[in-house]
Design an enzyme around this catalytic site. Structure first.
Site, PDB file in Angstrom:
ATOM      1  N   ASP A 307      52.101  33.673  41.893  1.00  0.00           N
ATOM      2  CA  ASP A 307      51.780  35.014  41.418  1.00  0.00           C
ATOM      3  C   ASP A 307      51.985  35.955  42.603  1.00  0.00           C
ATOM      4  OD1 ASP A 307      50.616  37.194  40.035  1.00  0.00           O
ATOM      5  OD2 ASP A 307      49.238  35.855  38.990  1.00  0.00           O
ATOM      6  N   ASP A 409      52.877  40.431  39.665  1.00  0.00           N
ATOM      7  CA  ASP A 409      51.703  41.207  39.273  1.00  0.00           C
ATOM      8  C   ASP A 409      52.043  42.689  39.258  1.00  0.00           C
ATOM      9  OD1 ASP A 409      48.703  41.116  38.883  1.00  0.00           O
ATOM     10  OD2 ASP A 409      48.809  42.499  40.586  1.00  0.00           O
ATOM     11  N   GLU A 476      55.041  41.264  35.116  1.00  0.00           N
ATOM     12  CA  GLU A 476      53.945  41.774  34.302  1.00  0.00           C
ATOM     13  C   GLU A 476      54.199  43.268  34.144  1.00  0.00           C
ATOM     14  OE1 GLU A 476      49.089  42.410  34.338  1.00  0.00           O
ATOM     15  OE2 GLU A 476      50.303  42.805  36.096  1.00  0.00           O
ATOM     16  N   HIS A 533      44.601  36.216  31.114  1.00  0.00           N
ATOM     17  CA  HIS A 533      43.244  36.278  31.663  1.00  0.00           C
ATOM     18  C   HIS A 533      42.695  37.701  31.701  1.00  0.00           C
ATOM     19  CE1 HIS A 533      45.981  37.361  34.822  1.00  0.00           C
ATOM     20  NE2 HIS A 533      44.976  37.788  35.565  1.00  0.00           N
ATOM     21  N   ASP A 534      43.460  38.662  31.219  1.00  0.00           N
ATOM     22  CA  ASP A 534      43.033  40.065  31.291  1.00  0.00           C
ATOM     23  C   ASP A 534      42.610  40.656  29.952  1.00  0.00           C
ATOM     24  OD1 ASP A 534      43.528  40.261  34.022  1.00  0.00           O
ATOM     25  OD2 ASP A 534      45.623  40.831  33.721  1.00  0.00           O
TER      26      ASP A 534
HETATM   27  C1  NOJ Z   1      46.975  42.234  36.893  1.00  0.00           C
HETATM   28  C2  NOJ Z   1      46.195  40.963  36.941  1.00  0.00           C
HETATM   29  O1  NOJ Z   1      46.573  40.152  35.866  1.00  0.00           O
HETATM   30  C3  NOJ Z   1      44.741  41.345  36.930  1.00  0.00           C
HETATM   31  O2  NOJ Z   1      43.902  40.239  36.733  1.00  0.00           O
HETATM   32  C4  NOJ Z   1      44.434  42.056  38.210  1.00  0.00           C
HETATM   33  O3  NOJ Z   1      43.099  42.536  38.200  1.00  0.00           O
HETATM   34  C5  NOJ Z   1      45.365  43.245  38.408  1.00  0.00           C
HETATM   35  N1  NOJ Z   1      46.724  42.958  38.095  1.00  0.00           N
HETATM   36  C6  NOJ Z   1      45.328  43.701  39.828  1.00  0.00           C
HETATM   37  O4  NOJ Z   1      46.022  42.814  40.644  1.00  0.00           O
END
Ligand code: NOJ
Length: 741
Positions: A307, A409, A476, A533-534
């Protein structure tokens, strides 16, 4: 460390017979048991050494006092007991699939066995296998573990021994392959350069190795490291813990695993706040644990991506410590600093995702620094070429070390408006259509802080580094409009990007239908996801309970037909809904500002088996277990042929068998089958799903169904044809003419 066998460069595959290509265990055991009785040797002693060795060698080992003539007689007796005992001899699981794949790939193959010619021919015939080349104990002076048989087979096939893959299920056989200088693939949990759970697994790996690029149409799996497997009992997931579950992933049909950040970090955002990009955090097991995990994954034919978090660092990163020490520090310009506004407040109106302004004042140097996430995550300055050069080296470091790529990310956030202009406010009735942020953030039109066109140049730069290592970059990018998203994967930009339409969505079949069709048409390089996970878990967003699970599965079936990569977030294969996290037991920084947006419920521990700790940990998990039931666990679902896990596994197994011939094209079209069902056609592959809550009208299937979410009896070998009514959320894969196997 073992080499990763180059399956793409193989010249031949050499297969053992008993236990590998042919399931003859029962017959072999019966023969040895009778023989043991006749010669007065305990059966267990015989069975412990017999497998994989020629009978003569086993006899000589067990009865050291016999002379050569007597050994030969005793060995002949053992063989005689087997010749006529073919009642339950059959091809091993996946054998015919593998042999059909070898033929299709034009890869020569041979059987090299410790049995004699008569027995080998009888068993192979009973299993319906007719090898182009058969070498038995009659053809060599010594049997396995001597390499002679394998070397002769390579010679006869005119193949370089180093490019011959030996497939074995016994130690002597593997030793013979290794002594011949050949890479080995091992069954039955033995240790070879590759570990196979059956021959269908090898068929899949060979097809993938000959698919270019390797990530095309791959199945990805997101491991949220803190919650996947804990090997130390401290309640926090780690790399060794993840390594213990790789067989689960290999069996599911996963080609590439994305590990969430494992780098040194104060864990204010659970790893998304990196303090050293080149070191594995000790809480995840340090660098050695990563090496071990990579070796284990590669041995199972899976790739692993990391990541890449470089929109920001941790405030504990040495770059930031230096940068914040003085305005003249050489690292100052690695971050984004500005003087206060005339009223002493932040330089502009940008907001942090986690609440409050995106600026924090630094007393030491009298300026504000930018952070689109928490104040402990200062944003890097991507307009500084020195920073870009450093990050190239970080990427290079990990790819050289064995990672197979990165999930990027916040890939669209890196570059900010050069003048740091204020974001306009959206009209009062409009909100940015994404979760995982505060309400205040959703009221702005984020036209200046994120998604700046200059970001593509950064991706193009990384792509050049990645391509040198045959690595994969998946972004992402929270850009829900598929047309705009497609620009991120155009030409030499990212290899792929997640499309979050199904992640940001609740259950609205009409809307999902339209959105998915637009995304499928936008690019053949998107990555299909339902969760991460978000965000709340898919089964919960889609309605919860059995209905939510079935809806998620129906979407997985549609995703399985689309070109691009298809991803599963850990636990999605179990149909998990959100875990229950009681108030006061969460850990998400976002929840401090906006409790309703907490991401903890999607992050509770993976339920491996019933009981305290769920097989995730022997200690107290860092997040609550989430209220999982026994039926939620991998152990329970493995044992149930109708479980979510078994059904998804069936889907992926069928998909991978279809991937070559049926879907050799990236052209995807929506097909109108009427009856209100959703259908896609890609080459000879079709996916049909009833996304509605009522049984569909009758549909005439345009090709035989080879997968049915509701009926495990439907397989490529036993397809269903004709007219069907689809139950709510029932979904099928259909395949045009099925290639003979
Ligand atoms: C995206 C990640 O998936 C998330 O978990 C994170 O808090 C933010 N980016 C900041 O890196």
């Amino acid at each position: 460390m073992r080499r990763r066998p180059d399956l793409g460069g193989l010249e031949a595959v050499l297969l053992d017979m008993d236990g590998t290509l042919v399931d003859s265990d029962a017959s072999v055991e019966r023969a040895w048991s009778t023989w043991a009785g006749e010669y007065g040797v305990p059966v267990d002693t015989v069975l412990a050494v017999a497998h994989g060795s020629p009978a003569g060698r086993t006899v000589a080992h067990l009865l050291p006092r016999l002379g050569p003539e007597e050994v030969a007689i005793a060995a002949r007796r053992q063989l005689a007991l087997q010749y006529d005992d073919l009642s339950d001899v059959a091809a091993a699981p996946g054998a015919h699939e593998l042999l059909a794949t070898l033929d299709r790939c034009g890869l020569p193959w041979a059987v090299v066995t410790s049995a004699d010619g008569r027995l080998a021919k009888a068993r192979l015939a009973a299993a319906g296998i007719d090898p182009p080349l058969l070498l038995t104990i009659d053809d060599v002076r010594h049997g396995k573990p001597d390499p002679e048989g394998y070397l002769r087979a390579a010679g006869l096939l005119r193949a370089d021994p180093a490019a011959c893959l030996v497939v074995e299920d016994s130690e002597p056989g593997l030793a013979a392959g290794t002594a011949a200088g050949m890479p080995t693939a091992a069954l039955r949990g033995l240790d070879g350069d590759l570990r196979l759970f059956d021959l269908g697994h090898l068929a899949h790996l060979l097809r993938r190795a000959r698919t270019s690029p390797w990530w095309r149409d791959a199945v990805g799996y997101q491991v949220y490291l803190p919650s996947f497997g804990d090997s130390t009992g401290d309640g926090w997931g780690d790399l060794a813990g993840a390594g213990e579950h790789l067989d689960h992933l290999a069996r599911l049909g996963v080609d590439v695993v994305w590990l969430t950040p494992f780098f040194r970090s104060p864990m204010r955002d659970h790893g998304y706040d990196i303090a050293d990009h080149r070191v594995v955090d000790p809480s995840f097991g340090g660098d050695a644990a990563l090496d071990e995990l990579l070796a284990r994954a590669h041995r199972r034919g899976m790739r692993v991506i990391g990541d890449l978090v470089v929109n920001h660092t941790s405030d504990a990163h040495p770059w930031f410590t230096a940068a914040s020490s003085s305005r003249a520090d050489p690292y100052r310009d690695y971050y984004i600093w500005r003087d206060p506004a005339p009223d002493g407040g932040p330089p502009n109106n940008w907001l942090s995702h986690f609440g409050g302004p995106a600026w924090t004042f630094s007393e030491a140097t009298g300026q504000y620094y930018l952070h689109l996430f928490s104040p402990e995550q200062p944003d890097l300055n991507w307009r500084n070429p020195a920073l870009a050069a450093q990050v190239d080296k970080v990427i290079e470091h990990w790819l050289a070390r064995g990672l197979d790529g990165f999930r990027i990310d916040t890939a669209a956030y890196l570059v900010k408006d050069a003048d740091l202009r204020d974001n306009p406010l959206l009209p009062a009735d409009l909100l940015v259509p994404v979760g995982g942020v505060t309400m205040e953030w959703r009221r702005q039109d984020h036209r200046h802080d994120i998604h700046q066109p200059d970001v593509h140049a950064v991706h193009e730069r990384w792509r050049r580094v990645a391509d040198r290592h045959d690595a994969f970059l998946v972004g992402e990018v929270y850009e829900l409009d598929p047309g705009t998203l497609a620009r991120f994967v155009d030409g030499e930009r990212l290899h792929s990007s997640f499309w979050f339409g199904l992640v940001e969505s609740g259950w609205d079949p009409e809307r999902i239908d339209t959105m998915l069709a637009a995304a499928a048409a936008a690019s053949p390089r998107l990555s299909w996801v339902q969760g991460n996970h978000d965000r709340p878990r898919a089964a919960t967003r889609y309605g919860g309970g059995q209905v939510g699970r079935r809806r998620s599965l129906a979407l997985h079936v549609l995703m399985a037909s689309l070109p691009g990569t298809m991803w599963i977030y850990q636990g999605e294969e179990l149909g998990l809904g959100d875990g229950h996290v009681p108030r006061g037991h969460g850990a998400d920084p976002l929840a401090t500002a906006e409790p309703g947006q907490s991401r903890d419920a999607a992050r509770t521990p993976m339920p491996w088996r019933p009981g305290p700790g769920l097989g995730f940990t022997t200690g107290r998990p860092w997040l609550p277990e989430g209220g999982r039931t026994d039926a939620d666990t991998v152990a329970a679902q493995e044992a149930d042929p109708a479980s979510h896990l078994t059904t998804l596994r069936r889907l992926l197994t069928t998909r991978r068998r279809l991937a070559g011939p049926a879907a050799a094209t990236d052209e995807i079209a929506r097909a109108d089958l009427g009856a209100g069902v959703t259908a896609y056609r890609r080459g000879g592959l079709w996916a049909v799903a009833n996304l509605r809550d009522a049984t569909s009208a009758e549909v005439e299937l345009p090709a035989p169904a080879v997968f049915d979410s509701d009926d495990p009896a439907v397989t490529p070998e036993r397809p269903r044809t004709g007219r069907v009514r689809l139950a709510p959320q029932q979904a099928l894969l259909l395949a045009g003419p099925w290639p003979a196997s």
